[in-house]
Design an enzyme around this catalytic site. Structure first.
Site: not given
Length: 378
Positions: A81, A164, A286
């Site tokens: 990702k 998520y 993150e």
């Protein structure tokens, strides 16, 4: 001349001591995990002030005598990702896509659908309004994915909750590929990966590289590799090795050697958009203030954070790192586990690749211990 020789000897001794400190920290943190979780093989890469260190354990397939090296290909799972995010911000840097676009700009069949109320940014940050973690089993390819999304109904307004979701960032990557003109797979393999300098990272592993491609280990102990699925390339499809992944981490730490558009793309993935409990959600990565406690890092990477909807607080402006910041991402497929983390301000980073999916908490504890040692070497 004698003074010069002493200087070189001192530098060499210092480098050797640092290498011993780093590899010893890796060994103490990660080696026990192989026996504890029955992991056949693992590759760990570390960067410290631009110096790279690699430690490998075990075999590339359970029961086979093929040692893991820094060049062994592993499935990255959701660490992919971060590459999908980079492709998206590359499209933005080229003015081919804007983060406030809606998906129907690139997929007209979504015009009028509930999901089209969300922006591209909200797709990339899992804040569209409650898309599930996975597509239903019957959604088996990209065409069925688009059909599913055209009928999907949210349970919250865009930007209110973070849940998520592979379908969410899968659609983000899909529209970014369309925006760039070639589709996700070709744009990733022919543009983004080469511009990042990654020579042995793939979506589709070529025949010439198959001998380097590790076999994962299922829960039942069987050899396994990832199966095709809807938006699989976008959500969890990259295969890479420790050498390439440390190069990717170093490009994130210091993108100055990249061409200008790719530098902008990397900078775009470092912005934060929503505060979610203990962390800030960016595109792909993150974020946490560094130093970060182990408890906070574990909370941000917990099963609860991955499976439950959490309140999302939109930041007034995209958050640029103004202090030392740790970026991280976990990833898994049915037979592989991965973790990547780095702190640009400290010029430290780590990647762990394994051919078994073992608990995130164990990966993070080990990586946190190594990062603390790296930070102490500054």
């Amino acid at each position: 001349m004698a003074l010069l020789a002493i200087c070189f000897f001192s530098q060499a001794a210092g480098a050797a001591d640092r290498a011993e400190t780093v590899t010893s920290a890796i060994d103490q943190a990660f080696r026990p995990l192989l026996d504890e979780y029955d992991v056949p093989g693992m590759a760990i890469g570390v960067t410290l002030d631009g110096e790279e260190y690699f430690v490998s354990y075990g075999t590339a397939a359970k029961g086979k005598d093929v040692p893991v090296t820094k060049d062994t290909l592993f499935e990255l799972g959701s660490v992919s990702k971060t590459f999908t995010a980079t492709l998206g911000t590359y499209a933005v840097a080229q003015n081919k896509m804007a983060l406030d676009d809606h998906p129907s700009r690139f997929l007209p069949q979504l015009k009028g659908a509930r999901i089209d109320k969300a922006s591209v940014l909200e797709l990339g940050t899992y804040t569209v309004g409650g898309l599930p973690l996975q597509f239903p089993d019957e959604v088996s390819d990209d065409g069925k994915a688009v059909s599913y999304l055209s009928q999907w109904k949210p349970d919250a307004a865009p930007g209110e909750k973070r849940r998520y979701s592979n379908p969410s960032i899968g659609l983000f990557g899909h529209v970014a590929g369309l925006a760039l003109g070639g589709g996700f797979g070709s744009e990733m393999e022919e543009t983004v990966l080469p511009k990042l300098g990654l020579k042995r990272s793939f979506i589709r592993v070529p025949e010439t590289e198959m001998a380097r491609y590790a076999w994962g280990t299922s829960k039942a102990g069987k050899l396994i590799r990832v199966n095709p699925g809807a938006f699989d390339a976008e959500a969890y499809g990259i295969k890479s090795n420790a050498a390439d992944m440390i190069h990717f981490i170093e490009a994130n730490i210091d993108p100055s050697k990249l061409e200008p558009t790719m530098r902008k793309a990397i900078a775009g993935t470092h912005l934060g958009y929503f505060r979610i409990g203990p962390m800030v959600q960016g595109l792909g990565w993150e974020k946490y203030p560094f130093p970060v406690t182990l408890d906070r890092l574990l909370e941000g990477n917990s099963t609860e954070m991955a499976t439950e909807a959490k309140t999302a607080t939109r930041l007034d402006t995209p958050q640029k790192p103004s202090e030392a910041t740790l970026f991280n991402k976990t990833g898994s497929t049915g037979g592989f586990g991965a973790y990547a983390a780095f702190v640009p301000e400290k010029r430290i980073g780590i990647v762990m690749l394994a051919n078994r999916n073992f608990p995130n908490a164990a990966r993070i504890k080990a990586a946190h211990a190594v990062l603390e040692v790296l930070a102490s070497e500054k």
